[in-house]
Motif scaffolding. Sequence first.
Motif, PDB file in Angstrom:
ATOM      1  N   PRO A 239      -7.268   0.451  -5.567  1.00  0.00           N
ATOM      2  CA  PRO A 239      -5.839   0.187  -5.762  1.00  0.00           C
ATOM      3  C   PRO A 239      -5.252   1.130  -6.818  1.00  0.00           C
ATOM      4  O   PRO A 239      -5.871   1.376  -7.848  1.00  0.00           O
ATOM      5  N   ARG A 240      -4.077   1.650  -6.550  1.00  0.00           N
ATOM      6  CA  ARG A 240      -3.416   2.537  -7.515  1.00  0.00           C
ATOM      7  C   ARG A 240      -1.892   2.419  -7.423  1.00  0.00           C
ATOM      8  O   ARG A 240      -1.168   3.319  -7.820  1.00  0.00           O
ATOM      9  N   GLY A 241      -1.422   1.301  -6.854  1.00  0.00           N
ATOM     10  CA  GLY A 241       0.006   1.120  -6.649  1.00  0.00           C
ATOM     11  C   GLY A 241       0.764   0.777  -7.923  1.00  0.00           C
ATOM     12  O   GLY A 241       0.233   0.823  -9.036  1.00  0.00           O
ATOM     13  N   SER A 509      -2.153   1.312  -0.749  1.00  0.00           N
ATOM     14  CA  SER A 509      -1.417   1.109  -1.998  1.00  0.00           C
ATOM     15  C   SER A 509       0.058   1.457  -1.800  1.00  0.00           C
ATOM     16  O   SER A 509       0.396   2.420  -1.095  1.00  0.00           O
ATOM     17  N   SER A 558       0.860  -4.864  -5.403  1.00  0.00           N
ATOM     18  CA  SER A 558       1.125  -3.518  -4.861  1.00  0.00           C
ATOM     19  C   SER A 558       0.061  -3.043  -3.885  1.00  0.00           C
ATOM     20  O   SER A 558       0.010  -1.855  -3.550  1.00  0.00           O
ATOM     21  N   VAL A 559      -0.784  -3.958  -3.395  1.00  0.00           N
ATOM     22  CA  VAL A 559      -1.736  -3.637  -2.327  1.00  0.00           C
ATOM     23  C   VAL A 559      -1.193  -4.215  -1.023  1.00  0.00           C
ATOM     24  O   VAL A 559      -0.919  -5.416  -0.931  1.00  0.00           O
TER      25      VAL A 559
END
Length: 595
Positions: A239-241, A509, A558-559
């Motif tokens: 995850p990187r959102g 993401s 945010s995923v």
Amino acid sequence: MTKKLIPIFLFIITINGWATSRFSVYINGQKSGEIIVKRTFNKNFVITETEESLTLKRGGAIIKSKNLYKTKELKDGTPVELNFRNLEGNSSILPEFQILFKNNSAILITPMGKQSIPVNLKEVKQDYGEEITLKKMIEKGIKQASIKKFDQNILNFDKITITFKGKTKKGYKFILKSGTLNTEEERLTDKNGNILISTMNFAGMEFKVVNQKLEKKKTKTKGAEIFSPSLIKIKYFVPRGFSVSEITYKLVNSSPYDFTIIETDNQKVKILDNKSCLLTVSRVKLPLNAKPDRDENYLKSSPIINLNNKKLKEITENIRKNSKDTYSFVKNTITFVFNYIQNKNFDNVMADTDTILKEKNGDCTEHSFLATAIFRKAKIPARCVVGLVMGDNIFGYHMWVEVKLNGKWYPVDPTLNQINPDPTHIRIDEFPITPSTMKNIYKIILPLIRSLAIEPVKVKFENGKTIGNPKNFFENLFGAKNWAYDNRYFTYTLSKKEGIFKETIYLASLYSKDTRQLGINLSMFEGWEKHYNQDIKGKYVMMYEDKNKIGFAFVHNSVLIVFVAESLRPVKIEKFREFIYNKCLEVIEKCQKEF
């Protein structure tokens, strides 16, 4: 991400010898292009003009460049004057420049002014002078020599150490080592020093240039994906959102090059041993009460960043009119640059801002240069930085911008349209906007990418929850059997085909709360017969039905989580809907509990 390779060929070779010479370019053993060299001689058979044309096939794209060199040289190859002009493409930092060699100094004349570079003229060889040196080494049996050669990619002199290895069956063998770019070329020549074969390993790839007269049969130019070997693949979802606040990585360097990860306000390093470290990168948010500092070093014009451009002045004034404060000006600039550069490609190689404003194309370099120019024109100190960034399932070379506000440097990314860049931005070095900056790319960044292992080991969200082992987290969470990467999604298969349903879960993401990216990701459901919305456990869930398939999608931290079930034998729709509702309830509860 990792991209600027056209100048390598121009650095390796000043191809000399015949009136017109043709060379095939091979990348990792695959024919990928051609170099054509046309030379003009005067009545004394001294070369006065060299035109080099490069055609390179990268995947399905054709990259072209053409450069013209006009030289005045002494009999031993020492230059008196050098004129460079780019005729097609953009394979140099500047489209044209002139150098006058006089009194042990080189006067570099560019559209931005003059610059004096101290140099011993007896050591300088350009164009045919390099061949004269090799020919002399062959004739006199000289084992080692060195020359200084002006390189248009760094706009400075590069000291090249030449070692003569002797005669072979195919020709005369030399090793040429660059002192500035830290590269090594193996060159095979004829008795006059003319290139027959040139081989160079760079950034994990082999580049070979072969005189076509040596090729027994013509092979088809297939093209090579020249950047993919320089990318670091991540084989699981991370995850990187916009809800991710921090990511910790384990970095292992297997290259012979030493490098330093600089600690900043949002980058903290813990050394494990001399080849590995833990790196924690935090998302830094631009302050709403932002005020620019007065740092003259980062407000200057340069050969690349031309602050005197009329179009740049007009753009800066328009953005200022539509911005109520410094925060909104920075945000509006990032959005403007993202939209202004319409053709997002690799055609330009280190284009200056005048070219960017005219052509409106480029990659992360051009986005960063233009944003930096606008910030500096608006008296906001700005600089470019280089490093790595994660895109989908890969880390690759990238450039972004830092602005100095309230006494601190804040990152912004115009290429990805991120005012608060996600914590997959791993900063390696500053990229000063000066003529000598290319050496940092060639010497440090690109070789590093190929030999660096990156493993995300912890992800922290804004709600304080953490994922301690991203590699296995989602497989364990959803009971996944295997994974794959397909287009925008990491795909996990949840059950075998012999069951009632084939279950697949897709993860992606979201980088902002803007619904456009969400719509693009959900385009997989286009053409499905029915869709509707439901509220399940406080989550806004989108439901989709089509023949023997039902799917749902929702966003958590945010995923984007998409689940699709396909019935493998006839089943009543009521039973199918009950199954999918219970599955959705199960997935939501797991997500809310774990992250």
